[in-house]
Structure formats: structure tokens, C-alpha cells
Design an enzyme around this catalytic site. Structure first.
Site, PDB file in Angstrom:
ATOM      1  N   PRO A  27       0.831  -1.213   0.000  1.00 51.65           N
ATOM      2  CA  PRO A  27       0.000   0.000   0.000  1.00 51.65           C
ATOM      3  C   PRO A  27       0.863   1.260   0.000  1.00 51.65           C
ATOM      4  O   PRO A  27       1.812   1.352   0.774  1.00 51.65           O
ATOM      5  CB  PRO A  27      -0.781  -0.119   1.320  1.00 51.65           C
ATOM      6  CG  PRO A  27       0.028  -1.044   2.173  1.00 51.65           C
ATOM      7  CD  PRO A  27       0.718  -1.979   1.240  1.00 51.65           C
ATOM      8  N   THR A  29       0.383   5.523  -0.221  1.00 52.20           N
ATOM      9  CA  THR A  29      -0.402   6.759  -0.294  1.00 52.20           C
ATOM     10  C   THR A  29       0.201   7.690  -1.335  1.00 52.20           C
ATOM     11  O   THR A  29       1.397   7.977  -1.300  1.00 52.20           O
ATOM     12  CB  THR A  29      -0.409   7.427   1.094  1.00 52.20           C
ATOM     13  OG1 THR A  29      -1.203   6.617   1.950  1.00 52.20           O
ATOM     14  CG2 THR A  29      -0.974   8.831   1.052  1.00 52.20           C
ATOM     15  N   HIS A 181      -5.595  -1.352   8.281  1.00 55.04           N
ATOM     16  CA  HIS A 181      -4.267  -0.781   8.560  1.00 55.04           C
ATOM     17  C   HIS A 181      -4.052  -0.701  10.075  1.00 55.04           C
ATOM     18  O   HIS A 181      -4.499   0.234  10.732  1.00 55.04           O
ATOM     19  CB  HIS A 181      -4.156   0.596   7.927  1.00 55.04           C
ATOM     20  CG  HIS A 181      -2.743   1.086   7.780  1.00 55.04           C
ATOM     21  ND1 HIS A 181      -1.663   0.471   8.396  1.00 55.04           N
ATOM     22  CD2 HIS A 181      -2.216   2.126   7.060  1.00 55.04           C
ATOM     23  CE1 HIS A 181      -0.557   1.119   8.077  1.00 55.04           C
ATOM     24  NE2 HIS A 181      -0.856   2.117   7.261  1.00 55.04           N
ATOM     25  N   ALA A 183      -0.914  -0.776  11.328  1.00 56.76           N
ATOM     26  CA  ALA A 183       0.546  -0.619  11.431  1.00 56.76           C
ATOM     27  C   ALA A 183       0.982   0.846  11.351  1.00 56.76           C
ATOM     28  O   ALA A 183       0.159   1.761  11.282  1.00 56.76           O
ATOM     29  CB  ALA A 183       1.208  -1.413  10.300  1.00 56.76           C
ATOM     30  N   TYR A 186      -0.461   4.663  12.754  1.00 57.65           N
ATOM     31  CA  TYR A 186      -1.797   5.241  12.595  1.00 57.65           C
ATOM     32  C   TYR A 186      -2.715   4.779  13.753  1.00 57.65           C
ATOM     33  O   TYR A 186      -2.253   4.114  14.678  1.00 57.65           O
ATOM     34  CB  TYR A 186      -2.333   4.910  11.197  1.00 57.65           C
ATOM     35  CG  TYR A 186      -1.483   5.577  10.130  1.00 57.65           C
ATOM     36  CD1 TYR A 186      -1.583   6.940   9.895  1.00 57.65           C
ATOM     37  CD2 TYR A 186      -0.509   4.865   9.428  1.00 57.65           C
ATOM     38  CE1 TYR A 186      -0.764   7.571   8.955  1.00 57.65           C
ATOM     39  CE2 TYR A 186       0.322   5.485   8.488  1.00 57.65           C
ATOM     40  CZ  TYR A 186       0.183   6.845   8.265  1.00 57.65           C
ATOM     41  OH  TYR A 186       0.995   7.480   7.362  1.00 57.65           O
TER      42      TYR A 186
HETATM   43  C1  LIG Z   1       5.114   6.879  -1.002  1.00 57.16           C
HETATM   44  C2  LIG Z   1       4.798   5.827   0.009  1.00 57.16           C
HETATM   45  C3  LIG Z   1       3.526   5.780   0.556  1.00 57.16           C
HETATM   46  C4  LIG Z   1       3.179   4.813   1.502  1.00 57.16           C
HETATM   47  N1  LIG Z   1       1.883   4.752   1.970  1.00 57.16           N
HETATM   48  C5  LIG Z   1       1.485   3.717   2.741  1.00 57.16           C
HETATM   49  C6  LIG Z   1       0.115   3.513   3.061  1.00 57.16           C
HETATM   50  O1  LIG Z   1      -0.794   4.244   2.622  1.00 57.16           O
HETATM   51  N2  LIG Z   1      -0.204   2.464   3.846  1.00 57.16           N
HETATM   52  C7  LIG Z   1       0.753   1.606   4.334  1.00 57.16           C
HETATM   53  O2  LIG Z   1       0.421   0.667   5.055  1.00 57.16           O
HETATM   54  N3  LIG Z   1       2.062   1.768   4.010  1.00 57.16           N
HETATM   55  C8  LIG Z   1       2.445   2.770   3.222  1.00 57.16           C
HETATM   56  N4  LIG Z   1       3.764   2.873   2.823  1.00 57.16           N
HETATM   57  C9  LIG Z   1       4.744   1.859   3.248  1.00 57.16           C
HETATM   58  C10 LIG Z   1       4.904   0.793   2.171  1.00 57.16           C
HETATM   59  O3  LIG Z   1       3.729   0.003   2.065  1.00 57.16           O
HETATM   60  C11 LIG Z   1       6.086  -0.140   2.485  1.00 57.16           C
HETATM   61  O4  LIG Z   1       5.891  -0.666   3.788  1.00 57.16           O
HETATM   62  C12 LIG Z   1       7.438   0.556   2.430  1.00 57.16           C
HETATM   63  O5  LIG Z   1       7.612   1.252   1.210  1.00 57.16           O
HETATM   64  C13 LIG Z   1       8.587  -0.454   2.588  1.00 57.16           C
HETATM   65  O6  LIG Z   1       8.542  -1.426   1.546  1.00 57.16           O
HETATM   66  P1  LIG Z   1       9.639  -1.399   0.369  1.00 57.16           P
HETATM   67  O7  LIG Z   1      10.975  -1.540   1.027  1.00 57.16           O
HETATM   68  O8  LIG Z   1       9.289  -2.552  -0.528  1.00 57.16           O
HETATM   69  O9  LIG Z   1       9.483  -0.068  -0.340  1.00 57.16           O
HETATM   70  C14 LIG Z   1       4.139   3.855   1.907  1.00 57.16           C
HETATM   71  C15 LIG Z   1       5.423   3.911   1.352  1.00 57.16           C
HETATM   72  C16 LIG Z   1       5.754   4.851   0.412  1.00 57.16           C
HETATM   73  C17 LIG Z   1       7.133   4.831  -0.205  1.00 57.16           C
END
Ligand SMILES: Cc1cc2nc3c(=O)[nH]c(=O)nc-3n(C[C@H](O)[C@H](O)[C@H](O)COP(=O)(O)O)c2cc1C
Length: 368
Positions: A27, A29, A181, A183, A186
Site C-alpha cells: 500500500p 499513499t 491498517h 501498522a 496510525y
Molecule cells: C510513497 C509511500 C507511501 C506509503 N503509503 C502507505 C500507506 O498508505 N499504507 C501503508 O500501510 N504503508 C504505506 N507505505 C509503506 C509501504 O507500504 C512499504 O511498507 C514501504 O515502502 C517499505 O517497503 P519497500 O521496502 O518494498 O518499499 C508507503 C510507502 C511509500 C514509499
């Protein structure tokens, strides 16, 4: 070149939903909705690319669940009324047209709200100002406001918001499943966390009491959607505003948290940590994924956090993960599963995509 064990490309069932492979988009945002919280044609094209590129599962960005305290960001899309739910229909239709599946992430920002068009105050378990500063790439600036402690009525409204959003997600928007969510700092995680939850009623105290709100939300969501769609929850130690946080009770907390999530009947637990393959606590070697596997046997485990590095992904798969979710690597490679299947080199993630505001960029839509 990335070359996971090709088992990652084999189908996997979560609840009643067959996913064509074990790769999920995490996910993310992107603050690209309309001011009224509607998903746009651009958002639909953005999500479509991941399904077209072969991801078995797309998890949406966090969608706000009610028209009170849930919204966290300006231009955050919501699932708080029929109009918003209908706007998601084109996303879910497009994802399924490419044989993908799409789960809605339901999110209540709590004290981390930095843009809410329904309420001026922010709401949290206790009146504790969040650590850190607001995120600039989501239009934030400076300290988080001091939240007001939620009343029993506020808590009941928040639970009802999750349940209503889940009904809209499955019945009106056409989502294939629900991720709650829990985690990353939030609202639900604020209740779980010792220093943000200072309540002395049934919602605060030991870890069993602090996880209660998450369990109540799961119960309400499950009652609302029945067995129509899988229901799961995202859990982490680290938070967007406190990266280093560890559960105060260590492994004992993991036993209570994962055990009670399993007992609540979730179909999946999405475990996320900054570096998911590392030991979860200073004491002991088990990763959070391994602890989830141990205490929530039979529940599907999705692992996330730095897992685009193959030997890290393989580590968490050995630890018991069933699926891998990718965030930044998916942004850089919306067709990552297709690249894996054809042993094609991956593009590096370019952080400028997320600046100065994290909204969807035209350059991304040109990818895949
Ligand atoms: C731009 C951006 C927005 C994110 N928004 C959310 C979100 O809305 N909900 C959520 O649970 N995690 C959010 N995350 C966390 C990601 O789901 C993920 O946990 C994080 O990028 C680490 O994974 P990765 O190493 O594969 O990038 C966001 C991460 C990024 C980079």
C-alpha cells in the site's frame, strides 16, 4: 538482475480468493484523489499498470473510513460514502481485467492526521503529541497537533467507520479483499503502542488490552462482509514517525498480538518492518515474520520491507512468509513479476518520483 526462487510466481489462495502469484504491491499513499476523496481516471491507470505487469495482488493506498477523524491527508482518497466507493469501481474493474486482484487498505490516521476536511481537531487514544514532524510530501508542515483523547463514542464511531467502509469496498467498489491498517503509527497502532496509549479503561493497559481495538475492528469488518472477501490486517513495530520503535514487551507481545489476530479469524497478516528479514528484537534472532508464523499458524503471511533484494526475500520466505509485498521496487517496476518471469533487469527506484509531493507523476504513467 533479481532472481527469486520462482515459487514466488506460483498461485496462492487467501481466503476464497485465488491470486495468480505471491507478489503484491504494498500500500502506498499518493495523495492524488480529488478534494472530495474520489479516485480519478489517473489513479485507475496508475493501479492498472501493476495488474498488467503481473502482480498477483494490488493493495491500495490507505483509504479513510469515515467522515470524522479518519482522513489523514489532503487529496487522500476515501471509502466513506457511496460516491467514493463508486469511484473505485473503475480501478477494481481494470485490475481484474488483467487477471489481478485488489484489496482495499482501510486506514484511520488518528493523531497522525495532517489534513482532514471534516474535523479540525485530531483524535487519538490519549492526548499525547506524536513524535516527529508532519510529512512534507503529503502537504504537512511542522509538529503534529496535540490530539484529543477519544471518548467511548468516538471509538464506537471509528469501529463503525471501518465496518461501513468494508461494506462499501466489497459491495459497491468491487474490491476482492480488505486490509485493515493496524501498522505504521496510525490510529490502531497508536492504541497498540505503550507510549501513545495511556488509557486506564478497557482500551489501555497491557498488550492484550492495547490490541483490543484492532480485534474489535476485525470483528466488525468480518461481521459486515461475512465470507464474501478475505479480511486481513497490517502490523508493524516501526512507525512513519518512529522508525526504531520496538514492542515494549518484546517477543511476549508478538505472542499475544499474532495469537489474538489468529483467534480473531483474519485470513492474512501483512507484517511490515523497515528491514523485514532482520531479528525483530535485540534479544533473540527471530524476525517478526518468523514470530507471526509461529503464533498465527495457518494464517497467510505477507511480508514487506526491503524485500526487493532476493536473498532478503528468500530469508523471509524461509521464515514462513507466503507472499512478498513490494513498495518502492513496484513503483520503479510496475511490471516486476513479468520481469522476474523473463529474467529481465529491474529499474532502480528513483526517489524524485515522490517529490516534492508524493502524488502520481505523468512519468510513472508512462511506465508499463
Ligand atoms: C510513497 C509511500 C507511501 C506509503 N503509503 C502507505 C500507506 O498508505 N499504507 C501503508 O500501510 N504503508 C504505506 N507505505 C509503506 C509501504 O507500504 C512499504 O511498507 C514501504 O515502502 C517499505 O517497503 P519497500 O521496502 O518494498 O518499499 C508507503 C510507502 C511509500 C514509499
Amino acid at each position: 538482475m533479481i532472481d527469486y526462487n520462482q515459487q514466488i510466481l506460483t498461485p496462492y489462495d487467501i481466503g476464497n480468493r485465488r491470486l495468480r502469484n505471491r507478489l503484491a504491491v504494498a500500500p502506498m499513499t499518493r495523495v492524488s484523489g480529488t478534494e472530495a476523496g474520489l479516485a480519478t481516471a489517473e489513479i485507475a491507470r496508475y493501479y492498472e499498470r501493476f495488474a498488467k505487469g503481473g502482480f498477483g495482488l494490488v493493495i491500495t493506498e490507505g483509504l479513510y473510513t469515515d467522515q470524522k477523524y479518519a482522513q489523514g491527508y489532503p487529496f487522500q482518497p476515501g471509502l466513506s460514502d457511496v460516491e467514493q466507493a463508486k469511484a473505485w469501481r473503475r480501478v477494481t474493474d481494470l485490475v481484474r481485467a488483467h487477471n489481478g486482484s485488489v484489496f482495499a487498505q482501510l486506514m484511520h490516521a488518528g493523531a497522525l492526521n495532517q489534513g482532514n476536511r471534516f474535523e479540525t481537531a485530531t483524535a487519538a487514544p490519549s492526548a499525547v503529541r506524536p513524535k516527529g514532524t508532519q510529512m512534507k510530501f503529503y502537504y504537512g508542515e511542522g509538529q503534529y497537533p496535540l490530539p484529543q483523547a477519544m471518548s467511548d463514542e468516538d471509538i464506537a464511531d471509528a469501529i463503525a467507520g471501518f465496518a461501513q467502509a468494508a461494506v462499501l469496498a466489497t459491495h459497491t467498489a468491487g474490491f476482492d479483499g480488505i486490509e485493515i491498517h493496524g501498522a505504521n503509527g496510525y490510529l490502531l497502532d497508536q492504541f497498540l503502542t505503550d507510549y501513545t496509549n495511556q488509557r486506564d479503561d478497557r482500551w489501555g493497559g497491557n498488550v492484550q488490552a492495547r490490541i483490543r481495538l484492532t480485534l474489535e475492528v476485525i470483528k466488525a469488518v468480518r461481521a459486515a462482509v461475512g465470507t464474501l472477501a478475505p479480511v486481513g490486517v497490517r502490523i508493524s513495530q516501526s512507525k512513519v514517525n518512529d522508525y526504531e520503535h520496538k514492542w515494549a514487551e518484546g517477543e511476549a507481545a508478538a505472542e499475544v498480538i499474532f495469537g489474538s489476530l489468529k483467534d480473531a479469524g483474519v485470513d492474512f497478516i501483512h507484517v511490515t518492518e523497515f528491514e523485514a528479514w532482520k531479528p525483530a528484537f535485540i534479544e533473540g534472532n527471530a524476525s517478526l515474520v518468523e514470530l507471526a508464523r509461529r503464533y498465527a499458524s495457518q494464517v497467510a503471511i505477507i511480508a514487506n520491507g526491503g524485500l526487493d533484494v532476493p536473498h532478503h526475500a528468500e530469508q523471509v520466505l524461509r521464515d514462513g512468509a507466503d507472499m512478498i509485498a513490494l513498495g518502492k521496487a513496484a513503483l520503479a517496476n510496475p511490471d516486476l513479476p513479468s520481469r522476474l518471469a523473463t529474467h529481465t533487469t529491474l529499474a532502480e527506484f528513483d526517489a524524485s518520483i515522490l517529490g516534492p509531493i508524493a502524488n502520481i507523476k505523468d512519468s510513472e504513467l508512462a511506465l508499463a
